[in-house]
Design an enzyme around this catalytic site. Structure first.
Site, PDB file in Angstrom:
ATOM      1  N   GLY A  74       2.527  23.521  18.666  1.00 28.69           N
ATOM      2  CA  GLY A  74       1.163  23.829  18.265  1.00 28.69           C
ATOM      3  C   GLY A  74       1.025  25.304  17.925  1.00 28.69           C
ATOM      4  N   CYS A 101       8.475  23.089  22.128  1.00 28.67           N
ATOM      5  CA  CYS A 101       7.868  24.348  21.691  1.00 28.67           C
ATOM      6  C   CYS A 101       6.611  24.678  22.504  1.00 28.67           C
ATOM      7  CB  CYS A 101       7.596  24.288  20.185  1.00 28.67           C
ATOM      8  SG  CYS A 101       7.305  25.907  19.428  1.00 28.67           S
ATOM      9  N   TYR A 102       5.414  24.546  21.935  1.00 29.74           N
ATOM     10  CA  TYR A 102       4.193  24.805  22.697  1.00 29.74           C
ATOM     11  C   TYR A 102       4.138  23.929  23.938  1.00 29.74           C
ATOM     12  CZ  TYR A 102      -0.786  25.329  23.804  1.00 29.74           C
ATOM     13  OH  TYR A 102      -1.981  25.578  24.440  1.00 29.74           O
ATOM     14  N   HIS A 187      12.774  22.620  17.704  1.00 33.13           N
ATOM     15  CA  HIS A 187      12.178  21.386  17.193  1.00 33.13           C
ATOM     16  C   HIS A 187      13.268  20.362  16.858  1.00 33.13           C
ATOM     17  CE1 HIS A 187       7.963  22.731  16.770  1.00 33.13           C
ATOM     18  NE2 HIS A 187       8.519  23.923  16.644  1.00 33.13           N
ATOM     19  N   GLU A 189      12.802  17.324  16.012  1.00 33.47           N
ATOM     20  CA  GLU A 189      12.305  16.330  15.062  1.00 33.47           C
ATOM     21  C   GLU A 189      12.583  16.685  13.613  1.00 33.47           C
ATOM     22  OE1 GLU A 189       8.686  19.035  15.925  1.00 33.47           O
ATOM     23  OE2 GLU A 189      10.553  18.387  16.877  1.00 33.47           O
ATOM     24  N   SER A 241      -4.836  -3.966  -4.338  1.00 33.38           N
ATOM     25  CA  SER A 241      -4.559  -3.061  -5.458  1.00 33.38           C
ATOM     26  C   SER A 241      -3.276  -3.435  -6.184  1.00 33.38           C
ATOM     27  CB  SER A 241      -4.438  -1.620  -4.945  1.00 33.38           C
ATOM     28  OG  SER A 241      -3.255  -1.467  -4.177  1.00 33.38           O
ATOM     29  N   GLY A 242      -2.397  -4.181  -5.499  1.00 40.85           N
ATOM     30  CA  GLY A 242      -1.101  -4.497  -6.082  1.00 40.85           C
ATOM     31  C   GLY A 242      -0.004  -3.571  -5.614  1.00 40.85           C
ATOM     32  N   GLY A 243      -0.382  -2.487  -4.906  1.00 43.84           N
ATOM     33  CA  GLY A 243       0.620  -1.607  -4.326  1.00 43.84           C
ATOM     34  C   GLY A 243       1.233  -2.238  -3.096  1.00 43.84           C
ATOM     35  N   VAL A 244       2.266  -1.603  -2.562  1.00 41.89           N
ATOM     36  CA  VAL A 244       2.981  -2.202  -1.436  1.00 41.89           C
ATOM     37  C   VAL A 244       2.086  -2.342  -0.213  1.00 41.89           C
ATOM     38  CG1 VAL A 244       3.927   0.040  -0.723  1.00 41.89           C
ATOM     39  CG2 VAL A 244       5.046  -2.061   0.017  1.00 41.89           C
ATOM     40  N   ASP A 245       1.204  -1.388   0.040  1.00 43.86           N
ATOM     41  CA  ASP A 245       0.384  -1.422   1.251  1.00 43.86           C
ATOM     42  C   ASP A 245      -0.551  -2.624   1.263  1.00 43.86           C
ATOM     43  OD1 ASP A 245       1.633   0.992   1.633  1.00 43.86           O
ATOM     44  OD2 ASP A 245      -0.096   2.192   1.029  1.00 43.86           O
ATOM     45  N   SER A 246      -1.356  -2.757   0.215  1.00 48.42           N
ATOM     46  CA  SER A 246      -2.308  -3.869   0.189  1.00 48.42           C
ATOM     47  C   SER A 246      -1.603  -5.206  -0.002  1.00 48.42           C
ATOM     48  CB  SER A 246      -3.356  -3.658  -0.908  1.00 48.42           C
ATOM     49  OG  SER A 246      -2.775  -3.684  -2.194  1.00 48.42           O
ATOM     50  N   SER A 247      -0.477  -5.216  -0.715  1.00 51.64           N
ATOM     51  CA  SER A 247       0.271  -6.464  -0.909  1.00 51.64           C
ATOM     52  C   SER A 247       0.855  -6.974   0.401  1.00 51.64           C
ATOM     53  CB  SER A 247       1.386  -6.257  -1.936  1.00 51.64           C
ATOM     54  OG  SER A 247       0.866  -5.912  -3.193  1.00 51.64           O
ATOM     55  N   LYS A 387       5.028   4.458   5.854  1.00 53.04           N
ATOM     56  CA  LYS A 387       5.334   3.767   4.600  1.00 53.04           C
ATOM     57  C   LYS A 387       6.679   3.034   4.653  1.00 53.04           C
ATOM     58  CE  LYS A 387       3.480   4.092   0.946  1.00 53.04           C
ATOM     59  NZ  LYS A 387       2.496   3.257   0.213  1.00 53.04           N
TER      60      LYS A 387
END
Length: 531
Positions: A74, A101-102, A187, A189, A241-247, A387
């Site tokens: 942070g 870290c923080y 870090h 990550e 929408s046809g994108g991967v998320d909504s599909s 994603k």
């Protein structure tokens, strides 16, 4: 009914999710730019993680079925009066803790050690020397390793019961432990820490004793049951929408409730070239989803008339979407739920109540841009996925690759790829330019390795020469980035010959354009989209 899920219901959803996938790693966010990356790294190791703000209560955390805690970095200094404090439950719970870290400085400060401004501030690579090779945190790792530092303060004395197991020249207490809590000044990550993944893995499996049970197939099974329980016998409309998320969201919900899902595909006039035909061809004709097609082009363009501000564009587009859905739903009888393909980065970037420590970057139309008088309950089965996890779920659901690996497309569509006012003429220009960019990327065999590639129409006009005559047309920017989850992104190193083909085709085929430039800005400091 409200778009906002009540706190009690939200905790119930999170509890079911965490119990379904085994123990949860609770990532406590103290405002680090890497907090989301920590959660992602844990999930890559097949352990479910959930990000909570630093002031989250034990009631919230205990509902997540916690198995371990990671404290993020942070921007604050622990000795400042208003700096975020260590939640009491972190120590009281007895859970294994990895403090970064923080987080390390906070543990030291509040357990009796000392933290002070560093004599040598470290920002960048450092060489870590492992002092205790028998520690399970460093099991199988070399004694000397490259790590990534980013701190202006340092621990100068340890709390009672702690000892040092790793150091750098500038940070003698780079890695400390008391056998239950492990603190890292660096870090793990970020990819710049060479053995960061292995360090996190050792903490999860050798110290916390967690199991790698977070898998797409398991998520699908449990999500279907959770959707059934939440929806009951109600009907759902899905913003498709046809994108991967909504599909993926639509396919998942369809498996749970069948014909009680009605997908509404709105042509808002802001879509890419031939997009409406492609979406209907795949999802309606091949995947057999029940889709109602609505052409609302005039309505959206009317709402955008004269609008220049990108945030105002997003809000007006979100408002139009919801009103169209409400009107269509009224034709279908009683509809209780609105389904969306909201992802975890959407929630994080919009800085909703789920992530108090995050700074707002921009409003996502499917998170923060919804009107307060929304008539539906929200159903967001992918809300806690990144994603790449959504793509894995899509593959496991049997969706075709050209849907699963389709480049992300913003909810406001081409409206945020036109700088300034959106008009039919400008939409036509950017649509043709965008198609050329995608075609050339696909032709070069680079589509899968690039996260997003598109064209942006600027309001800038420049002089050109074509056919011995002076021209005066638009400047178009080409944007292409590589990324894992859109939280960070690097500009794509596209070969010069491919860029040459893109630029030549745009200038020659889109006569309103006289100049093409390539955007080489990373995220951060920029965003992926221009608006």
């Amino acid at each position: 009914m409200s778009a906002h899920i009540s706190e009690e219901r939200q905790h119930s959803v999170e509890t079911m999710l965490s119990q379904d996938v085994g123990k949860t790693v609770v990532v406590v966010d103290f405002g680090s730019q890497y907090s989301q990356l920590i959660a992602r790294r844990v999930r890559e190791l097949r352990v479910y993680s959930h990000l909570v703000p630093y002031d989250a209560t034990w009631e919230t955390v205990s509902s997540l079925n916690p198995g371990a805690v990671i404290l993020s970095g942070g921007p604050s200094s622990v000795y400042e009066p208003n700096a975020p404090r260590l939640p009491k439950w972190v120590l009281d719970s007895g859970l294994p803790v990895l403090a970064i870290c923080y987080g390390l400085q906070l543990i030291a400060h509040e357990m009796g050690g000392q933290v002070a401004p560093a004599n040598v501030k470290e920002y960048g690579p450092a060489e870590l020397q492992v002092e205790d090779e028998s520690s399970p945190l460093f099991d199988g790792l070399p004694k000397s390793q490259r790590v990534w530092m980013s701190h202006g303060d340092s621990v100068i004395s340890l709390p009672e019961g702690f000892w040092c197991i790793g150091s750098t020249v500038a940070s003698p207490y780079s890695v400390v432990t008391n056998g239950k809590i492990y603190g890292l000044q660096f870090h793990p990550e970020v990819v710049h820490t060479h053995y960061g993944r292995e360090i996190i893995s050792n903490f999860l499996f050798k110290i916390a004793g967690l199991e790698p049970v977070w898998t797409p197939s398991h998520f699908i099974e449990e999500s279907i049951q959770r959707i059934k329980d939440e929806v009951g016998q109600a009907k759902v409309i899905c913003a498709l929408s046809g994108g991967v998320d909504s599909s993926v969201a639509a396919t998942l919900i369809h498996k749970a409730i069948g014909d009680r899902l009605v997908c509404i595909f709105v042509n808002n006039g802001l879509l890419r070239l031939n997009e409406a035909e492609e979406v209907l061809g795949v999802l309606r004709d091949q995947q057999h989803l029940n889709i109602r097609y609505v052409d609302a082009t005039d309505r959206f363009l009317s709402a955008l008339h004269g609008v220049m501000d990108p945030e105002e564009k997003r809000k007006r587009i979100g408002e139009c979407f919801i009103r169209v859905f409400e009107e269509e739903a009224s034709k279908l009888g009683e509809i209780e739920f609105l389904a969306q393909g909201t992802l975890y980065p959407d929630v994080i970037e919009s800085a909703t109540a789920d992530t108090k420590a995050a700074a707002k970057i921009k409003t996502h139309h499917n998170v923060g841009g919804l009107p307060p008088d929304l008539k539906f309950k929200l159903l967001e089965p992918l809300k806690y996925l990144f994603k790449d996890e959504v793509r894995e779920v899509g593959k496991n659901l049997g969706l075709p690759d050209h849907i699963v690996y389709r480049h992300p497309f913003p909810g406001p569509g081409l409206a945020v790829r036109i700088i300034g006012e959106v008009t039919p003429e400008r939409l036509d220009i950017v649509r043709r330019c965008d198609a050329i960019v995608r075609q050339e990327i696909e032709k070069a065999g680079m589509y899968r390795e690039i996260w997003q590639a598109f064209a942006v129409l600027t309001p800038i006009r420049t002089v050109g020469v074509m056919g011995d005559a002076r021209t005066y047309g638009y400047l178009v920017a080409v944007r292409a980035v590589t990324s894992e989850d859109a939280m960070t992104a690097h500009w794509a190193r596209i070969p010069h010959e491919v860029l040459d083909s893109i630029g030549s085709r745009i200038v020659n085929e889109v006569h309103e354009v006289t100049r093409v430039v390539y955007d080489i800005t990373n995220k951060p400091p920029g965003t992926i989209e221009w608006e």
